[in-house]
Scaffold this active site. Structure first.
Site, PDB file in Angstrom:
ATOM      1  N   GLU A 179     120.933  54.916  66.904  1.00  0.00           N
ATOM      2  CA  GLU A 179     122.466  55.309  66.384  1.00  0.00           C
ATOM      3  C   GLU A 179     122.961  54.000  65.855  1.00  0.00           C
ATOM      4  O   GLU A 179     123.961  54.478  65.135  1.00  0.00           O
ATOM      5  CB  GLU A 179     122.990  55.610  67.784  1.00  0.00           C
ATOM      6  CG  GLU A 179     122.136  56.939  68.479  1.00  0.00           C
ATOM      7  CD  GLU A 179     122.320  58.022  67.456  1.00  0.00           C
ATOM      8  OE1 GLU A 179     123.064  58.207  66.554  1.00  0.00           O
ATOM      9  OE2 GLU A 179     121.360  58.945  67.463  1.00  0.00           O
ATOM     10  N   HIS A 239     115.660  65.299  60.580  1.00  0.00           N
ATOM     11  CA  HIS A 239     114.476  64.562  61.500  1.00  0.00           C
ATOM     12  C   HIS A 239     113.318  64.905  61.108  1.00  0.00           C
ATOM     13  O   HIS A 239     112.270  64.207  61.541  1.00  0.00           O
ATOM     14  CB  HIS A 239     114.991  65.248  62.746  1.00  0.00           C
ATOM     15  CG  HIS A 239     116.321  64.870  63.198  1.00  0.00           C
ATOM     16  ND1 HIS A 239     117.083  65.577  62.875  1.00  0.00           N
ATOM     17  CD2 HIS A 239     116.912  63.770  63.823  1.00  0.00           C
ATOM     18  CE1 HIS A 239     118.676  65.120  63.361  1.00  0.00           C
ATOM     19  NE2 HIS A 239     118.184  63.925  64.022  1.00  0.00           N
TER      20      HIS A 239
END
Length: 842
Positions: free
Chosen positions: A397, A488
């Site tokens: 992140e 993803h």
């Protein structure tokens, strides 16, 4: 896909490249934070860029707008300049300029989509019609309203919506010369080019909304004449994606003492920001649809957390609730340190601006995300997952924050896959750095090349970087349809590229590390190690990539970064070419000039023993860089825990004919490896030794075994001692009992009876207290305990398998039941993995 830009080649060719000094390549640290360039300095840079544009045929209507600046290598600054036409930004058309302290341009990386905007540009190689009418049919407020009504008509704005009028180049994909007749499945990424089709006057509308129980963050390209949606993508950057320190033990975390209260703020890393320092806050279950960071964690003592998974519905501030905050702070500290100590990059933006992570967002939330509005991160407690605060997830992140501050790769299509891959790369490199102690100026080995395996309750990671297709959804290589996948999944090929760049490949087609696209010599490409691979990737992302960089463009720019760091024709540059070729991006090349490495000096010899005897195999190595590491294989499969120059086993009749070999790897960077020839084990009659256990290696599944036979199989997260199957008792992380039994007859005339088995124990328990047990007993046929052979617990955890053996001659003349009984408490798993169970009698 290539982006056909004849101007790029011309402009880059005209620029001097950064001076290269291989001896200093690892010392090319990013500069310390500095103030933004003055208006005069920016005006001077724009003037130089416009002068260069004039030489390339751009008229006075074309300009540049400074969009962002951040530190470059010491002595340089990176500026991102957007291309404009009559004052409007041209979407996706930009220059990344490296300037030195004197303001001189050192290098320029360009994505050029300007050709054909005016009538004067017609001679510059495009058939696109000029865009003469730059008056929108409606204003910015109406553009926002149109998007809101389509996306979330009842939603609430978390961040103020934005609408920017701009020029949107509509691109089309064509085949490059020589690829016109290739079959679709045979296309390489370099066989396709994106060329300009036409321009649209459009609004880029950014909406960051909360709708019902979820966040709805969208970026939308809206036709400014008709209101039609030209393109739209998800703008919330998460770790899990669509579909579907309890990890590090006792760790030192930095806190701040004020009066008699400690707060989870680290003033030694970062400055400014919302809380004045790096901080961990308590979102306290504020909903995903409208997460509130809450206040910074405080405590009356400087001992935090209990190391346990958060108990759903419990307090977020007691010891159990604090653990998620400890996870987050440890991940934040290690990410900051890895970037600063290795690369010189400070915080997310390179300017050392403090950020924060909010723990406990929503209830049982199965995700973590970077919010570009606050440049901060939120992590959930998990439901299908454990708390999403592992090192690689936090590193993932925070790496979104680095990309947001630099290349700002659009979160859709191929650029979105590269954005996600960059975060996976960052997360795994942070994990490697932290696992090696979190100090030093290089990225070591030691990462697992699996994203999020620690947060998994099943042992299945979110993504396998070395072979993405293991998740059933991600491709291993580029194809012309990759841009249609969720980001993803489209990240998969680039993740695999990075693995090959660092670790190299395997020439065996049955290996998870094999690529059929590598067809040059040697068949197994040579990796360059984590440290060099990460430096190259980071340099490309921060100084080369532009917003719409795709796989083909990434290959070229990563290669440029390698050449600037280590030299044209260097082994590092060759490794980049081969790593991208391995995922069907560009052509493979031969390796040349790779120095000799380790070689096998003593081959293991074949061995003949009787059943129950010890068989040993030894390998010797020379060359390369000592010390060496060893990996033994049985019939081509890795033997868990066999990592010494000599491998010894207790032979059984069933072992006869097995072939053993060893792979030796040196300590060079990049490492070299050599594999020995095979040595055969022959097990003779042995004077009547008889195996009494049926299917002791579990290769026939549950055959011969009773009890909790569901524990038998081949499962991700554990490996067999030999073969492919094993019995995995425990590993649940909750209250459980599991038992495996088998009845065996020990003859009355037996002169020896030896029980042996291989046992591996790993645990998430952090205290030196017995919580989980495996008890091995001998029972009568009615179930009465005749003798307890051993009791193992979480305190006996160790890497690899340990061979255990016991004398059962006292039970001769009886049919006894061998029992392996496991009990696990309410939290924190312990795994007792059993394989190669044998009872030999004579």
């Amino acid at each position: 896909m290539n982006l056909r830009m004849t101007l790029i080649a011309a402009s880059i060719a005209a620029l001097p490249l950064m001076a290269h000094n291989p001896a200093q390549a690892n010392g090319q640290l990013m500069a310390a934070p500095a103030g933004q360039a003055s208006p005069q300095e920016n005006a001077g840079l724009v003037a130089r860029l416009k002068a260069r544009g004039g030489a390339l045929g751009l008229d006075a209507a074309h300009g540049f707008a400074i969009a962002a600046q951040h530190p470059g290598v010491v002595g340089t600054r990176i500026t991102r300049a957007q291309h404009t036409y009559n004052g409007l930004r041209i979407y996706g058309s930009e220059s990344v300029i490296v300037t030195n302290d004197a303001g001189e341009i050192v290098s320029e990386s360009v994505a050029d989509r300007r050709a054909g905007l005016s009538a004067k540009d017609g001679a510059r190689g495009t058939a696109a019609a000029p865009l003469a009418d730059l008056a929108p049919a409606f204003g910015a407020a109406e553009a926002i309203d149109k998007v809101v009504k389509a996306v979330a008509p009842r939603g609430l704005h978390r961040w103020e919506p934005q609408a920017e009028l701009m020029i949107y180049p509509v691109m089309k994909t064509v085949r490059a010369a020589g690829a016109e007749n290739k079959a679709e499945a045979a296309l390489n990424a370099m066989d396709l080019e994106q060329v300009l089709d036409h321009y649209e006057l459009a609004y880029l509308v950014k909406t960051r909304m909360a709708d019902k129980r979820k966040l709805v963050y969208r970026d939308t390209i809206l036709n400014a004449k008709t209101g039609a949606v030209l393109k739209q993508w998800e703008a919330l950057q998460t770790v899990v994606g669509t579909g579907n320190s309890q990890y590090n033990g006792a760790v030192p975390i930095n806190t701040t003492l004020s009066g008699s209260t400690y707060s989870m703020k680290d003033a030694s890393r970062g400055v400014g920001g919302k809380f004045g320092a790096m901080a961990i806050t308590n979102a306290n279950h504020s909903p995903e649809s409208n997460p509130n960071p809450g206040s910074v964690y405080t405590n009356s003592s400087n001992v935090w957390g209990d190391g346990q998974q958060y108990i759903s519905g419990g307090s977020t501030t007691n010891a159990n609730g604090q653990t998620a905050a400890v996870n987050a702070m440890w991940g934040l500290m290690n990410t900051y340190d890895a970037l600063k100590n290795v690369l010189g990059w400070q915080s997310l933006d390179g300017a050392n601006t403090s950020t924060y992570i909010a723990a406990h967002v929503d209830n049982d939330y199965d995700n973590a995300f970077f919010d570009p509005g606050c440049k901060c991160m939120y992590i959930g407690d998990g439901s299908s997952f454990k708390s999403l605060g592992s090192l690689d997830v936090i590193g993932h992140e925070m790496s979104h924050g680095v990309t947001d501050a630099t290349s700002n790769l659009e979160y859709s299509g191929e650029s979105g896959g590269l954005n996600e891959s960059s975060s996976d790369i960052g997360g795994d490199m942070v994990e490697a750095y932290a696992r090696a102690g979190g100090t030093g100026t290089t990225i070591p080995g030691g990462n697992d090349w699996m994203m999020g395996v620690e947060i998994s309750k099943t042992g299945q990671p979110l993504r396998w970087m070395y072979k993405p297709s293991k998740d059933g959804k991600s491709p291993n290589a580029w194809s012309s349809s990759i841009g249609n996948l969720n980001v993803h999944y489209s990240s998969g090929p680039n993740n695999r590229m990075f693995y090959f760049l660092s670790q190299g490949s395997n020439a065996s087609s049955s290996s998870d590390y094999y690529s059929s696209y590598l067809n040059k010599s040697p068949a197994a490409m040579t990796g360059i190690g984590n440290d060099k691979a990460f430096r190259i990737w980071f340099k490309a992302n921060t100084t080369k990539f532009t917003q719409l960089t795709n796989y083909a463009d990434a290959r070229n720019k990563v290669l440029q970064a390698a050449e600037e760091l280590y030299g044209v024709g260097s082994k590092e540059a060759t490794a980049v070419k081969r790593a991208y070729a391995a995922i069907n991006v560009g052509a493979d090349v031969d390796e040349s000039g790779v120095p000799g490495g380790v070689s096998i000096s003593t081959q293991p010899s074949s061995v003949t023993v009787a059943p129950g005897g010890s068989a040993s195999f030894t390998v010797g190595a020379s060359g390369g860089t000592a010390p060496y590491s060893y990996k033994w294989l049985r019939n081509g499969a890795v033997i868990s825990g066999a990592t010494a120059p000599t491998y010894t086993l207790t032979a059984q009749t069933a072992d006869s004919g097995a072939v053993f070999s060893a792979t030796v790897t040196d300590s060079a960077s990049p490492a070299s490896s050599a594999t020995s020839s095979g040595a055969t084990l022959t097990v003779t009659g042995g004077g009547g030794s008889t195996e009494r256990v049926a299917n002791g290696g579990f290769e026939s599944g549950a055959t011969g075994w009773g009890g909790s036979t569901g524990v038998i199989g081949s499962y991700a997260g554990q490996t067999a001692y030999e073969g492919t199957k094993f019995a995995w008792l425990g590993g649940n992380g909750n209250s459980a009992t599991e038992t495996l039994t088998q009845s065996v007859a020990i003859p009355a005339a037996a002169t020896s009876a030896t029980l042996s088995f291989a046992l591996h124990i790993d645990t998430a328990e952090t205290e030196a207290v017995v919580y989980d047990k495996l008890v091995v007993t001998v029972k009568s046929s009615s179930g009465a305990v005749l003798g307890t052979l051993a009791t193992y617990s979480n305190k006996n955890a160790a890497s690899g398998y340990q061979m255990r053996s016991f004398d059962l001659l006292a039970y001769k003349g009886q049919t006894v039941r061998l029992s392996f009984a496991m009990t696990e408490d309410a939290s924190l798993q312990t795994s007792f993995v059993v394989d190669k169970v044998s009872l030999l009698t004579q």
